[in-house]
Structures are given as structure tokens and as C-alpha cells.
Design an enzyme around this catalytic site. Structure first.
Site, mmCIF file in Angstrom:
data_model
loop_
_atom_site.group_PDB
_atom_site.id
_atom_site.type_symbol
_atom_site.label_atom_id
_atom_site.label_comp_id
_atom_site.label_asym_id
_atom_site.label_seq_id
_atom_site.Cartn_x
_atom_site.Cartn_y
_atom_site.Cartn_z
ATOM 1 N NE ARG A 58 70.289 21.546 46.900
ATOM 2 C CZ ARG A 58 70.623 20.197 46.717
ATOM 3 N NH1 ARG A 58 70.159 19.287 47.258
ATOM 4 N NH2 ARG A 58 71.649 20.049 45.631
ATOM 5 C CG ASP A 60 63.029 22.355 53.969
ATOM 6 O OD1 ASP A 60 64.103 22.099 53.398
ATOM 7 O OD2 ASP A 60 62.895 22.745 55.236
ATOM 8 N NE ARG A 209 58.856 24.706 58.402
ATOM 9 C CZ ARG A 209 58.747 23.557 57.819
ATOM 10 N NH1 ARG A 209 59.697 23.173 57.066
ATOM 11 N NH2 ARG A 209 57.858 22.760 58.283
#
Length: 274
Positions: A58, A60, A209
Site C-alpha cells: 500500500r 502512500d 523515506r
């Protein structure tokens, strides 16, 4: 009960205008536009999701994909009618920033999420003083200061292996933050863009990230190469880590075992995540 067939869909998308993968009320999402296109083809426009829509990762809001995978279950008879045209029809109905590139019948033991053996991401950073090339501005982070490739790779070494990455994750209740990174390195491409490749069995939300943000701090000399690894002793998210922008991140590949190992891999993953 209607006989169904399981289909593996391989998908690419530019995440810039999407609020992520998962369906969200009032938001434009990748799963949402895919579901809408499928239901228009299947003649069920009022349904919210296609049968069994399950995704490998999934992503972002703002994150891209060139190698996303999901699966759906369709009535076998309906698929037999559509098999020769389904890919082309989706090409006509999907928006320009999301494409289904392949549709492959798979055994019903295949699970796009739990059968996966790895997810591989790439993160692109341009540290040239003039910034990213205009045609790559949507998938490349512009960094205002020079980054040292050797320092970036030195920082990456300490993050390899299985660790508790709580310092780098948005923790979810009853979910583990232990992950196993089996590939993490940086390269500088011929166009001078720095590219981080990160591969693991799975990732927590915002983990890649956050790792990139920590390594960039080392690459520009603000932190020592050992610093990102020292945060692995923490059991809560670290406020010392800056999360790199979503637009530099792309899911490039998802790996799976041989077909006769789909079920055993899915069972093992479910036990591990519990």
C-alpha cells in the site's frame, strides 16, 4: 457458489495526483480508479471494490510504482468472455497516470500481499545546483547541497539485516516493526542522479523515506556514517529523522516464489506478521 478465477495484475502509476493506493472516501486513489474501471467493464458500477482486490504494497500519497502487483477474483465464466479484451478495455478506461500492464491467471493460492518474498523500492535524488531535469521533477527529489556517494553507502551498511526499525516507522497497534533489509545501496547514474535501492521482505509505513532522510544527513556531512544504525536501539519513532519527500520514491519490483510455494509462503508471512 460461483466458480472464480484469480488474476494477477501488474500496475504502474504516477503517484503525484493520488492520495495513495488504498480506497479512501472522497479521495482519488489508485485502488479507487482501478475498481471503477473494473466495475464499468463488469457491469457493476455501484460496487465499491472488485472481488478480493489485494495489493502487494500500500503505497502512500505521492509515491509512484513501476512494479506494483495486486490480485482480484472474477467469476470464471465472465473472465472467459473478457480474457481477450480485458487488458485493452482497462487501457481505455484507466486514467493516464495509472496503467495495468499485464493480467495473468494464477492459482487461487497466490496472494499478492502475503505470498511476496520481497518489495524493492528506488529513491531518486538530484544534488545538482540547478535541480532535477524538468521531465523527472515528479519522481526525483531536488537536494540543495552536494551529497557524497561513499558516505551514503557507508551509512547504508549499518542498516542491512534484520532489525527493529521502530525509529524509522509509523507504528501501528499490534503490528511488528521488525523487518529484514537484504539490499540497501546507492549509485550515481550517468545523468548524475543519486539512486537508493532498498529491498526487504516488507516495509512499515514511511520506513523507506525515513531511512533515506537519515542517510542524506550523512551524505551531506551533518551526521557520521554510523549514526543511522545507532537509532536501531530505539523502540519509538525518532524525531531526529527527517522523512524524505514522497515524490522521490518508486516501488519497482515485488518478488514471489514458485507457484507451488505460494500457499506456504503466505502462511509463513501471516505467522511472522502476527
Amino acid at each position: 457458489m460461483t466458480d472464480t478465477i484469480r488474476l494477477r495484475l501488474e500496475i504502474s502509476y504516477d503517484g503525484a495526483a493520488f492520495a495513495g493506493w488504498a480506497v479512501q472516501p472522497g479521495q482519488r486513489t489508485v485502488a479507487g480508479v482501478l475498481a471503477e474501471a473494473l466495475h464499468r467493464i463488469l457491469g457493476d458500477p455501484g460496487a465499491e471494490t472488485p472481488l478480493g482486490l489485494t495489493v502487494a504494497g500500500r503505497t502512500d500519497a505521492g509515491v509512484h510504482a513501476t512494479g506494483q502487483v495486486c490480485h482480484i477474483d472474477l467469476p470464471a465464466g465472465r473472465y472467459a468472455e473478457l480474457a481477450g479484451s480485458l487488458l485493452r478495455r482497462l487501457g481505455g478506461l484507466m486514467p493516464g497516470d495509472a496503467r495495468v500492464k499485464a493480467i495473468i491467471p494464477v492459482p487461487d493460492t497466490f496472494d499478492a500481499r502475503f505470498s511476496a518474498t520481497f518489495r524493492r523500492y528506488e529513491y531518486r535524488v538530484c544534488d545538482d545546483p540547478w535541480g532535477p531535469d524538468p521531465l523527472r521533477r515528479h519522481d526525483t527529489l531536488g537536494w540543495p547541497r552536494p551529497l557524497d556517494l561513499d558516505r551514503l553507502n557507508a551509512a547504508a551498511i549499518g542498516l542491512l539485516g534484520e532489525h527493529d526499525f521502530a525509529a524509522y516507522c509509523k507504528r501501528k497497534e499490534h503490528a511488528t516493526t521488525i523487518r529484514a533489509i537484504n539490499k540497501l545501496d546507492w549509485r550515481r547514474d550517468p545523468d548524475r542522479t543519486l539512486v537508493a535501492t532498498v529491498q526487504a521482505d516488507a516495509f512499515c509505513q514511511a520506513m523507506v523515506r525515513s531511512l533515506v532522510g537519515a542517510m542524506i544527513a550523512v551524505g551531506e556531512g551533518r551526521r557520521g556514517p554510523e549514526w543511522p544504525a545507532t537509532l536501531l536501539t530505539l523502540r519509538e519513532r525518532s524525531n531526529q529523522v527527517t522523512v524524505a519527500g514522497a515524490h522521490g520514491l518508486t516501488l519497482v519490483a515485488v518478488g514471489y516464489p514458485a507457484a507451488d510455494e505460494y500457499a506456504s509462503r503466505a502462511d509463513a508471512t501471516r505467522r511472522l506478521r502476527a
